[in-house]
Every structure is written in structure tokens, then in C-alpha cells.
Design an enzyme around this catalytic site. Structure first.
Site, PDB file in Angstrom:
ATOM      1  N   CYS A 135       5.626 -13.467  16.446  1.00  0.00           N
ATOM      2  CA  CYS A 135       5.893 -12.310  15.581  1.00  0.00           C
ATOM      3  C   CYS A 135       5.094 -11.082  16.021  1.00  0.00           C
ATOM      4  CB  CYS A 135       5.630 -12.648  14.124  1.00  0.00           C
ATOM      5  SG  CYS A 135       3.982 -13.274  13.788  1.00  0.00           S
ATOM      6  N   HIS A 136       4.030 -11.289  16.792  1.00  0.00           N
ATOM      7  CA  HIS A 136       3.237 -10.168  17.288  1.00  0.00           C
ATOM      8  C   HIS A 136       4.020  -9.303  18.276  1.00  0.00           C
ATOM      9  CE1 HIS A 136       2.537 -13.508  20.087  1.00  0.00           C
ATOM     10  NE2 HIS A 136       2.396 -12.578  21.026  1.00  0.00           N
ATOM     11  N   GLU A 162      -0.717 -10.523  26.844  1.00  0.00           N
ATOM     12  CA  GLU A 162       0.594 -10.618  27.483  1.00  0.00           C
ATOM     13  C   GLU A 162       0.884  -9.437  28.410  1.00  0.00           C
ATOM     14  OE1 GLU A 162       3.758 -11.648  24.796  1.00  0.00           O
ATOM     15  OE2 GLU A 162       2.459 -13.005  23.659  1.00  0.00           O
TER      16      GLU A 162
END
Length: 167
Positions: A135-136, A162
Site C-alpha cells: 500500500c506504500h 525501492e
């Protein structure tokens, strides 16, 4: 029966929860909506094989090794709508982002029902399996940071892991 164990992440302690067959929760300690649908359920403190596997998955994630989401059996508890949103979150590739509006359009295409970005945001915010169901990776309409149940500071850190530059 549900089981839980503590996981010490680089971003702070987390609680992992599982049934006998799947991971059902991963929350930063004290985060908004912690335990969700499992609130009030009896949980035994025990590091089961599923919970150990989830901890190894998180170790790999924090080490930058991009583990596959489907490497874990997941069973988030929620309404059919929320589960659809969480499924779509799992389709967002590592290092990529989307918006609440884009998710709403995807749901409209799949279901034929009009969908608001706000409704999608509510489901995203109630995601019971933080990080693993990513969800991030969801941003506001213009790519801006929005809330995160574990705290916006954690959202920024996860996106940085990421390789995503955030505004």
C-alpha cells in the site's frame, strides 16, 4: 486459531499474525487500524513456520532483494471490495507507484461500478498486511505523498528502499 510474533524491522517493531495456513497481518507496532478484522481474536504468541517465512521475506525486502509477494500464502481479512483493492496493490511492481484514482479506474473496468478515489483510499488504508501488500506504493493524484497507517515517515523510507524518489 491465530498466531503472532514480533519482528524487529529497520523501521521499528512490527507484529506479524497468521492463521494455520496463511499470513493475515503485518503491522508496525501501534499503527492505525492495527489488527483490523482480527481485533479481539485470541492470538497465541508463537513463531509458526508461516510467521518465520514472513520474517525471512521482510529480511529480504529490507536487504533490497525484491522478494516475490506470491512467495507467501496471504489471507487478508476484509470485505470483498477491500480484498479486491488489496489484490490490485499486489500487482504494483517493486519500485513503481500508482495513484488512488488509477486504482479506482481499474476497479471500474473490472466491476462496471463507479468508484471514487476516496473509497479506494479507505481500503488501501485498512490494508492488514503492511509492506508485503504494498500500500506504500500508492500516491495522491499528482504523485504527492499521502497518509500511511504506519506513518508517512515509514512510507517514505519504504519507497526509498525501492528506489522511488518522492516529492
Amino acid at each position: 486459531m491465530y498466531y503472532r510474533m514480533k519482528y524487529e524491522s529497520p523501521l521499528g517493531p512490527m507484529i506479524l499474525a497468521a492463521s494455520d495456513t496463511a499470513l493475515v497481518g503485518a503491522w508496525f507496532d501501534g499503527q492505525k487500524y492495527m489488527y483490523g478484522e482480527l481485533q479481539g481474536c485470541v492470538m497465541r504468541d508463537e513463531a509458526t513456520p508461516i510467521l518465520k517465512k514472513a520474517a525471512r521475506w521482510l529480511d529480504d525486502y529490507f536487504a533490497g532483494r525484491m522478494p516475490a509477494i506470491m512467495a507467501l500464502p496471504l489471507a487478508p481479512q476484509g470485505t470483498e471490495f477491500r480484498r479486491l483493492v488489496w489484490y490490485l496493490l499486489c500487482q504494483i511492481p517493486y519500485g513503481k507507484t500508482t495513484t488512488y484514482g488509477e486504482l479506482a479506474r481499474e476497479i471500474e473496468e473490472r466491476t462496471g461500478k463507479k468508484m471514487s478515489a476516496q473509497a479506494v483510499g479507505g481500503a488501501v488504508g485498512h490494508n492488514p498486511i503492511s509492506i508485503i501488500i504494498p500500500c506504500h506504493r500508492v500516491l495522491g493524484a499528482k504523485g504527492q505523498l499521502t497518509g500511511y497507517a504506519g506513518g508517512v515517515d515509514k512510507k517514505i523510507a519504504l519507497l526509498h528502499i525501492e528506489g522511488v524518489a518522492v516529492k
